[in-house]
Every structure is written in C-alpha cells, then in structure tokens.
Design an enzyme around this catalytic site. Structure first.
Site, PDB file in Angstrom:
ATOM      1  N   GLY A  33       1.020  -1.364  -0.005  1.00  0.00           N
ATOM      2  CA  GLY A  33      -0.102   0.035   0.097  1.00  0.00           C
ATOM      3  C   GLY A  33       0.982   1.237  -0.131  1.00  0.00           C
ATOM      4  O   GLY A  33       1.558   1.483  -0.965  1.00  0.00           O
TER       5      GLY A  33
ATOM      6  N   LYS B 254       2.608 -10.038  -3.820  1.00  0.00           N
ATOM      7  CA  LYS B 254       3.371  -9.158  -3.537  1.00  0.00           C
ATOM      8  C   LYS B 254       5.059  -9.771  -3.452  1.00  0.00           C
ATOM      9  O   LYS B 254       5.903  -8.724  -3.603  1.00  0.00           O
ATOM     10  CB  LYS B 254       3.226  -8.426  -2.116  1.00  0.00           C
ATOM     11  CG  LYS B 254       1.558  -7.982  -2.374  1.00  0.00           C
ATOM     12  CD  LYS B 254       0.970  -7.581  -0.971  1.00  0.00           C
ATOM     13  CE  LYS B 254      -0.460  -6.758  -1.300  1.00  0.00           C
ATOM     14  NZ  LYS B 254      -1.132  -6.778  -0.001  1.00  0.00           N
TER      15      LYS B 254
HETATM   16  N1  HSE Z   1      -6.265  -7.329   1.082  1.00  0.00           N
HETATM   17  C1  HSE Z   1      -5.241  -6.558   1.246  1.00  0.00           C
HETATM   18  C2  HSE Z   1      -4.569  -6.551   2.578  1.00  0.00           C
HETATM   19  C3  HSE Z   1      -5.151  -5.355   0.347  1.00  0.00           C
HETATM   20  O1  HSE Z   1      -5.260  -6.974   3.502  1.00  0.00           O
HETATM   21  O2  HSE Z   1      -3.307  -6.252   2.765  1.00  0.00           O
HETATM   22  C4  HSE Z   1      -3.964  -4.481   0.001  1.00  0.00           C
HETATM   23  O3  HSE Z   1      -3.342  -5.095  -0.959  1.00  0.00           O
END
Ligand code: HSE
Length: 440
Positions: free
Chosen positions: A138, A209
C-alpha cells in the site's frame, strides 16, 4: 507531447482506491503540479455505474464505459489501472495503453505477478513508465526503495508483513483471545479483505507481492509458481497463547532469502521474537525489511491497505511521470532478468514450534523427545501443558496433554521426517501444528 503541457490522467476503476486517487488529485492539484513541474489533471474516468454518488465531482472529466476505449480516445497520457484481477480487461487495457505509448500506473499485484515481465518489456519498447508502487504494501514506498535508493546494494533478504487483513486477524487473536473465524469476519466488516478473502488468509495476496519484491531485490524473473505458501487459517488461539508465553508473536511473513542453493520464496505464519520490530507491527499495518550489504538492515512500516494510503502511492507514481522519469519498471532491463533458481523448502534452516496432542498415558512425552533426537533435532524447550484437551469429534472422550516444542535451528526435512514418524507410530492424536521461527 510537450513536457510543459498538462499531464492528462485517465483512471479505470472507481472503487475505494480509485475514489481516493480522484480526491487526492483534485484536493492536492496545485501541490502535485508544482512538484511535478507541470499541471497534473484528471482528464477521464472509466467505471461501471456513472450515477453512483462517490462523494466527488467528475463533471469536468470525460466518462468512458470501457477502459480500452478510454486508452484509445486520445484524451489521456497516463492510464491508471485500478480494476484488479490477473488477466481480463485489466491486462488488456494495460497492454493497449503501453502499446500506444501511454504511461501506466497500477495497483494490481496479481497482474504484475502473472505478467509483470511482459508488461515491463512493452513499457521499455514504447519508452514509457510502468509504475506500481501501490501494488506492494500500500502506502509504503518499498518499490522505489528497492528500485532506486537501495540500487547499489547486494541484497540477501527481503521480508515482511505484506497483508493487512492477516496482520489484523493475528493481532486481534492476540489482544482479544478470539478465534480466527471471528477475527476474519470483523476484518471483512472493516473492508480490509480482498473480494475473495481466501486470497488474504491463504497467503496468495502476500505471495503476489513477494514475487514482485524478489524480482526487484534479486534481479530474477518473476516466478509466481515457485513459491511455498501456507496461510493462517490453521492458527488456533492456543498457538497465539503459547507464542506469547514463549516470547514470540505470530505474523504472516513473506520471505525472499538468498541461500547457498538458490533463493527461498516462502509465505507462512512465522513466530518472531516479541522484541523485534516486525513483532511490534499490529493491526492492518504492513512492514518490509531489507538486508543489504552496505546499508545493513532497514525496516519500512506503514499502512498496507485502504483507499487513502494506496492513493498516496498511486499519485506519487504520477508525479514521477510528470517529472519525466521512465526508468526500467523492474529496476533493470526486463530482458536482463536472470532465471529464478529455487532453493528447496526441505533444505530450509531455522527453528520450529510444534504443538502435538499426546494421549495422557505414561511414555508419550518421552517417545516424542526420542523421535526428535533420532532425527538429529536439538530442542530448545519442550513443555507439557497443564490441563487436558479433548479433540473435536473424539467420541471416546480420551484426554490429551498438549505438548509444545521449540527446536534449535534445524532443517525442514528433519522436522517433517520426525513428525511423520511420530504420526505414523500413533503417538499423537490429530494433526500436529508446525510454525516456522524467524529468529533474526
Ligand atoms: N487485502 C489486502 C490486504 C489489500 O489486506 O493487505 C492490500 O493489498
């Protein structure tokens, strides 16, 4: 396009993140434009329902129903892909944008994990940017950190808490003593989880990721199918309580680590020492740690999910494009990425936490210790807990003691072999719990 002309942005997808990006571009327009050295303007948007009240005005922008039509309209310079999903229209419209010479900014980790190298090659061939800071952790600027600031280092490990939903669940289990299922429900109610929460809790989102981080850190081809993945749904309140007593916390980590035989890419619940920086990260917060040969160890932490934090990363990428930055998307020419050499999981070295249900009769405890010794595993502690547990569905009402073991560093192969023998010999009831320990 003259560099002093306004940079025209087209956003596809006006969900939580898309809405926040619109608000940020509109609310901070003067500041963003000054930093970019040219005006940054929202020119077009594309979303399914034009009539929904999203809390911002799109009167001055052109609406499109289809992202590919928006890309080909001649009205935008940068395509911001916030649709999501590995393939489909997200991929098709991103490919179309890059092919016709538009910069692309995306938050789509699944698309990058599946097609990142091909998209990077397309961007390089067109001489445009493919920026994706928002795809990993994020609001934390880890992509830029690896691609730019740490570019002089040989990196030996990158790891972290990459999924806010899982970290929220584990922290809630810790603070409230609640079950996994209850905490998942509250994470969903708070809007943290993916549309399909199994992506979060089974470690798939973290894996998407992690493969991006591995590629950036080690210059290897993106190897999304070469990842060991274990989620958090098997973690019980008694594991959380045992970890606490033993001086650890449980976190879902994604780890990419250079070893003598290749690179480990693994996602699994991990016990980390309670006083470590990673253990102190709680709630929806993410953290990423990097070990580099000159920089040493650094940890970046911050909000890993949520509209505004993710918008911050998207808009930072837009400002970079406004400044004229179009470096290699993956930190080096995509054609120079080297094949990923996988280190086998069974050769993984580290400590292990084991929890076993042992029928309450003489010798059970000693037998387990013997099997561990036979496998060459040295134990740091072995504790038979007070109180008796009765396994679910156990008609005979046999009582069991819970035995908790922490091993010194050993190999995954040794632990698996010992557990297999213990289970096959009928020394324990039910499936043993095994959680890897990351001590440093
Ligand atoms: N669902 C993901 C999380 C959102 O909980 O981190 C961000 O990629």
């Amino acid at each position: 396009m003259d560099n002093r002309d306004p940079l025209r942005i087209g956003i596809a997808g006006l969900g939580v993140v898309g809405g926040a990006v619109v608000r940020m571009i509109q609310g901070n327009e003067a500041l963003i434009s000054q930093r970019a050295g040219r005006a940054i303007r929202l020119a077009a948007v594309c979303a399914r329902d034009r009539n929904r009240d999203r809390g911002f005005s799109t009167e001055t922008v052109t609406w499109f129903d289809d992202p590919v039509t928006m890309v080909r309209s001649g009205e935008i310079d940068v395509f911001v892909e916030l649709i999501g999903g590995e393939g489909g229209i997200a991929l098709e419209s991103s490919q179309a944008a890059l092919s016709c010479g538009h910069h692309v900014v995306t938050a789509n980790k699944a698309m990058l994990a599946g097609h990142g190298a091909a998209l990077a090659e397309l961007a390089e061939a067109s001489g445009v940017a493919l920026n994706f800071e928002a795809a990993v952790a994020g609001g934390i600027p880890i992509v830029k950190a690896l691609r730019e600031s740490l570019a002089g280092n040989a990196i030996s490990r990158v790891y972290g808490i990459l999924n806010g939903t899982c970290n929220y669940i584990l922290s809630q289990m810790e603070s409230e003593g609640s079950t996994f299922a209850d905490c998942l429900k509250s994470a969903q109610e708070l809007g943290y989880a993916e549309a399909d929460p199994t992506f979060d809790v089974e470690g798939i989102d973290t894996a998407h990721k992690l493969v991006i981080l591995t590629c950036l850190a080690f210059g290897t081809q993106i190897a999304k199918d070469e990842i060991f993945i274990e989620g958090i749904s098997s973690i019980e309140p008694e594991d959380i309580a045992a970890a606490e007593q033993l001086g650890y916390r449980i976190r879902l980590l994604g780890v990419a680590q250079m070893t003598d035989t290749g690179i480990e890419q693994r996602v699994h619940p991990t016990m980390v020492p309670k006083d470590s920086q990673i253990a102190r990260i709680s709630g929806v917060t993410n953290a990423v740690a990097v070990d580099g040969d000159f920089v040493g160890s650094i940890v970046l932490s911050g909000p890993g999910a949520g509209g505004e934090a993710t918008a911050s990363a998207v808009v930072g990428d837009l400002v970079d494009i406004g400044r004229g930055a179009t470096g290699f998307p993956l930190g080096r020419p995509a054609a120079s990425l080297v094949p990923y050499q996988r280190a086998r999981m069974r050769a993984h070295q580290g400590g292990y936490y084991l929890r076993l249900h042992v029928p309450d009769r003489p010798g059970g405890f000693a037998t387990i210790a013997t099997y561990m010794a036979d496998a060459g595993i040295s134990l740091e502690s072995i504790v038979q807990r007070e109180g008796r547990s009765r396994l679910a569905g156990d008609q005979a009402e046999t009582s069991f003691r819970t035995v908790t073991i922490i091993t010194h560093d050993t190999t995954e192969l040794a632990v698996r072999d010992a557990l297999e023998r213990i289970v096959n010999e009928g020394v324990v009831a039910g499936r043993p719990q095994m959680i890897r320990i990351e001590r440093h």
